[in-house]
Motif scaffolding. Structure first.
Motif, mmCIF file in Angstrom:
data_model
loop_
_atom_site.group_PDB
_atom_site.id
_atom_site.type_symbol
_atom_site.label_atom_id
_atom_site.label_comp_id
_atom_site.label_asym_id
_atom_site.label_seq_id
_atom_site.Cartn_x
_atom_site.Cartn_y
_atom_site.Cartn_z
ATOM 1 N N VAL A 87 0.662 -1.349 -0.437
ATOM 2 C CA VAL A 87 0.123 0.121 0.354
ATOM 3 C C VAL A 87 1.008 1.025 0.266
ATOM 4 O O VAL A 87 1.738 1.820 1.236
ATOM 5 N N VAL A 88 0.732 2.350 -1.130
ATOM 6 C CA VAL A 88 1.514 3.035 -0.753
ATOM 7 C C VAL A 88 0.916 4.848 -0.791
ATOM 8 O O VAL A 88 1.309 5.567 -0.397
ATOM 9 N N GLY A 89 -0.615 4.432 -0.671
ATOM 10 C CA GLY A 89 -1.228 5.837 -0.359
ATOM 11 C C GLY A 89 -2.632 5.144 0.100
ATOM 12 O O GLY A 89 -2.756 4.367 -0.056
ATOM 13 N N MET A 90 -3.038 6.258 0.943
ATOM 14 C CA MET A 90 -4.714 6.422 1.184
ATOM 15 C C MET A 90 -5.310 7.075 0.664
ATOM 16 O O MET A 90 -4.976 8.669 1.459
ATOM 17 N N GLY A 91 -6.935 7.399 -0.115
ATOM 18 C CA GLY A 91 -6.906 8.328 0.045
ATOM 19 C C GLY A 91 -8.603 8.239 -0.071
ATOM 20 O O GLY A 91 -9.364 7.837 -0.363
ATOM 21 N N PHE A 92 -9.188 9.695 0.784
ATOM 22 C CA PHE A 92 -10.579 9.609 1.401
ATOM 23 C C PHE A 92 -10.777 11.583 0.833
ATOM 24 O O PHE A 92 -10.413 12.395 1.066
ATOM 25 N N LEU A 93 -12.485 10.503 0.785
ATOM 26 C CA LEU A 93 -13.067 12.558 0.232
ATOM 27 C C LEU A 93 -13.310 13.431 1.176
ATOM 28 O O LEU A 93 -13.234 14.763 1.983
ATOM 29 N N VAL A 94 -13.536 12.849 3.062
ATOM 30 C CA VAL A 94 -14.183 13.339 3.907
ATOM 31 C C VAL A 94 -12.904 12.634 4.922
ATOM 32 O O VAL A 94 -12.853 11.283 4.932
ATOM 33 N N GLU A 95 -12.620 13.656 5.662
ATOM 34 C CA GLU A 95 -11.807 12.901 7.269
ATOM 35 C C GLU A 95 -12.822 13.190 8.042
ATOM 36 O O GLU A 95 -12.766 14.297 8.481
ATOM 37 N N LYS A 96 -13.411 11.974 9.274
ATOM 38 C CA LYS A 96 -13.897 12.822 10.698
ATOM 39 C C LYS A 96 -12.863 12.670 11.537
ATOM 40 O O LYS A 96 -12.392 11.526 12.143
ATOM 41 N N VAL A 97 -11.802 13.896 11.941
ATOM 42 C CA VAL A 97 -11.174 14.064 12.780
ATOM 43 C C VAL A 97 -10.601 13.587 14.531
ATOM 44 O O VAL A 97 -10.494 13.049 14.693
ATOM 45 N N PHE A 98 -12.075 14.071 14.272
ATOM 46 C CA PHE A 98 -12.591 13.748 15.925
ATOM 47 C C PHE A 98 -13.054 12.004 16.325
ATOM 48 O O PHE A 98 -12.670 12.362 17.315
ATOM 49 N N GLN A 99 -13.079 11.267 15.459
ATOM 50 C CA GLN A 99 -12.877 9.603 14.953
ATOM 51 C C GLN A 99 -11.239 9.261 15.445
ATOM 52 O O GLN A 99 -11.272 7.859 15.835
#
Length: 712
Positions: free
Chosen positions: A446-458
């Protein structure tokens, strides 16, 4: 002239271009060639550019007598390759030609006219729908026949290219075809069901530029869904179980015109359920589209059954409805473009996601990067159980024991694969870690992970890094939700770090050039095997990324101008695409089409450049583009043409600055001791890489351009 349509075709087919040269370039040295005569001149191709296993199409701008095609066909035959057919923009039927006996596809044709006032007739050469229908449907059919496997119980296994591992190029072709079939139906939304229907539905929705609605699955006794959502009973043919499909009441409206899309039409239960969801919302179903229909299971009959109230006449009437679709929603494509830029140097070979919300952004990204999409299933389908050969990983903290695992076929990822993990939301990180574990089980990286939204508080990012610290710079979220409470959301929209992206692209270019540089001491030349290509077998993704960076450095450009060398044209082509402006190509001869026009000329190292003055206007700002800046003589010739045309020069853009003495038969200075960059005067000059070293050092070194290094 044939190079531009050939480049565009190769980009869509994701295959290399082989270019026949009118003379043997010095960089080829003593390597073996194949040749054929075109217009009384020998044209050459490297022998190892085409192999006996290749299937080749010949692309040109205009087919007249067919002599060029016959010569290129001869080169294919000499290499032992299979000649498939010819593609051209225009077929000139005014001249006798030798184009019989093989397939030829053109867009327009010029024919003799029966009218004395009009000597010729220009008309479309093919029905607007015929060509994409034949291409997409035939390719899909051939793929099913070749790679599909029939399993016991009328199961058709096509997981390697339709529903588990997705051939994004093929899916895009099919999506465009289906979109064209329903282009006049006034489609406002595409409706599908998880999970197999998502890839084709996403492709169709992207082509139609309308929102995509995906119905989710639940069990029959889920009362909360029954009471608050639109729901309809269904049955999974591959999983052999009853289920309920549902959508939120906000996703479908009473004035919507809906197209139902799925991968398979088997028994028709899924299609009927989706139709009922639309009926509950008061929406109109204009039609249904499927990749594959199993005619022996009579799914089509289920739609026409009296109790389902879905007769063919009803669909025909809706097809006549001429309502305008709403404004395009290109958010998914835009998000994929941002993620693609962020991971341009990751050199990933596959995108991995989990059903089902992650499929849409993952497919858009896989299409952008032109790599396969692998979708991890949350339940083992019947095909997966019968076939075997799967690997599984637990999603920690999942409350649903039946769906708390992720499953993939282990042969969909290889030990040498570099994988991008993509999902819609990064919450507690459990799904992403499960996908990471799947990769580790098969030996992929795995060379990277991409997300549209990150819930920082989790704190999902922290949990991932605690186990996989090597991903510290490889986790990207486009939007962050900092908090969520009864007062609402506190959202931070992550700005796209353009400068970081530029540096990553340049670094990737430098790595590729450093790994592939070869020095020919006898010819005083340097070669790069595939970055620019000895036989036009270039890396289109890398070139496209470089073109994006170069285009971003100039504002107000109205035209891109380049000269005769083939590699420079390729760089200028991608720069012009990203500037969204025309590209002008200075030729070393004057074609018949330019006779009688005012010609702007300038002397260049490869000959006299000629451009029609009609291409320029008084308000133009022209960007001059080439692959390498060495002595600057080519760029100076193009600069002279701009001066003669009376247009403003926006600047100069190059992939690399050549600081070596390795420039073939000419010197790096322009004759008065000045370097190429100095010879261009005070204009803005942008390069991504610098090449230095030479014969005395016995090697060439490549580094990122100084302006990008200072930026870091």
């Amino acid at each position: 002239q044939g190079l531009l349509p050939a480049l565009a075709t190769s980009r869509h087919l994701n295959i290399p271009v082989v270019f026949a040269y009118a003379s043997v370039p010095n960089a080829w040295g003593s390597r073996e060639t194949i040749s054929a005569t075109i217009q009384e001149r020998a044209h050459f191709v490297l022998k190892d550019a085409i192999s006996a296993e290749d299937r080749v199409i010949i692309i040109d701008d205009i087919v007249r007598t067919g002599s060029t095609v016959q010569a290129l066909k001869s080169i294919c035959e000499q290499a032992g390759a299979t000649f498939v057919g010819v593609g051209a923009i225009i077929h000139n039927r005014l001249l006798e030609n030798c184009m019989n006996g093989f397939q030829m596809e053109t867009l327009a044709q010029v024919s003799p006219s029966s009218s004395s006032s009009q000597p010729v007739t220009i008309s479309p050469a093919v029905d607007d729908l015929a060509l994409p229908e034949v291409v997409a449907a035939d390719v899909l059919t051939e793929r099913v026949m070749t790679d599909g496997v029939v399993l016991p119980g009328n199961l058709l296994k096509v997981y390697s290219f339709i529903n588990h591992q997705v051939d994004t190029g093929l899916m895009d072709m099919c999506g465009q075809l289906l979109a064209r079939v329903f282009a006049g139906f006034g489609i406002q939304k595409v409706l599908t069901a998880q999970t197999g229907g998502l890839p084709p539905a996403h492709a169709v929705a992207t082509a139609l530029r309308v929102p995509l609605v995906c119905a989710r699955e639940t069990h029959e006794n889920d009362q909360s869904v029954m009471e608050t959502m639109y729901s309809a009973p269904s049955e999974s043919f591959t999983k052999k179980k009853k289920l309920v499909l549902y959508v939120t009441k906000e996703s479908l409206c009473s004035n919507d015109t809906v197209l139902v899309v799925d991968d398979f039409l088997a028994t028709g239960t899924t299609g009927v359920a989706l139709h009922r969801l639309a009926e509950q919302a008061g929406a109109q179903v204009a039609g249904m589209a499927f990749l594959v229909e199993k005619r022996f299971q009579d799914g089509r009959g289920a739609f026409c059954h009296p109790k389902n109230h879905m007769h063919h006449e009803q669909y025909r009437r809706k097809a006549l409805c001429n309502r305008e679709p709403p404004p395009a929603d290109g958010g998914g494509v835009a998000a994929a473009s941002v993620l693609a830029k962020r991971f341009v140097d990751a050199k990933c070979s596959a995108v991995l996601t989990a059903e089902m919300s992650g499929v849409a952004p993952a497919m858009a990204l896989a299409r952008k990067l032109r790599v396969p999409l692998v979708c991890a299933r949350r339940e083992l389908s019947k095909v997966m159980v019968v076939s075997g050969g799967t690997v599984s990983a637990k999603v920690e903290g999942s409350t649903d024991s039946a769906r708390g695992m992720l499953h993939i076929f282990k042969d969909h990822l290889r030990r040498d694969d570099t994988v991008l993990v993509v999902d819609d939301i990064l919450g507690n990180g459990a799904t992403a870690l499960a996908m990471q574990e799947l990769c580790e089980q098969v030996g992929a990286t795995v060379v990277g992970m991409g997300f549209l939204v990150e819930k920082v508080f989790q704190h999902g990012r922290g949990k991932i890094l605690a186990r996989r610290p090597q991903l510290e710079d490889g986790i990207v979220a486009l939007t962050k939700i900092l908090s969520m409470d009864d007062k609402g959301l506190k959202i931070f929209r992550c700005p796209e770090p353009h400068r970081d992206t530029w540096l990553r692209v340049a670094s990737d270019l430098v790595r590729r050039m450093s790994a592939e540089v070869e020095i020919d001491v006898a010819a005083n030349a340097m070669k790069f095997r595939s970055v620019l290509g000895l036989h036009m077998s270039m890396d289109p993704v890398l070139l496209d990324a470089c073109g994006d960076v170069l285009a971003a450095q100039f504002a107000g450009v109205t035209k891109v101008l380049t000269g005769a060398p083939v590699q420079g044209l390729s760089v200028a082509y991608v720069v012009a695409r990203h500037c969204e402006v025309p590209m002008i190509f200075a030729r070393t001869g004057v074609p018949l089409t330019m006779k009688g026009q005012r010609i702007l000329s300038a002397q260049a190292p490869t000959g006299t450049f000629n451009v029609s003055a009609e291409f320029f206007g008084p308000s133009d700002r022209v960007l001059i583009v080439d692959d390498f800046l060495a002595s600057g003589q080519t760029a100076k010739a193009l600069q002279q043409i701009c001066t003669e045309a009376g247009v403003q020069i926006a600047g100069f853009a190059f992939l690399a600055l050549n600081k070596t003495q390795l420039v073939g038969q000419r010197s790096v200075s322009n004759g008065n001791g000045a370097t190429g960059k100095e010879a261009l005067g005070f204009g803005k000059v942008v390069v991504l890489a610098e090449v230095f070293g030479g014969i005395k050092q016995g090697r060439c070194d490549v580094k990122v351009a100084d302006w990008l290094q200072r930026m870091s």
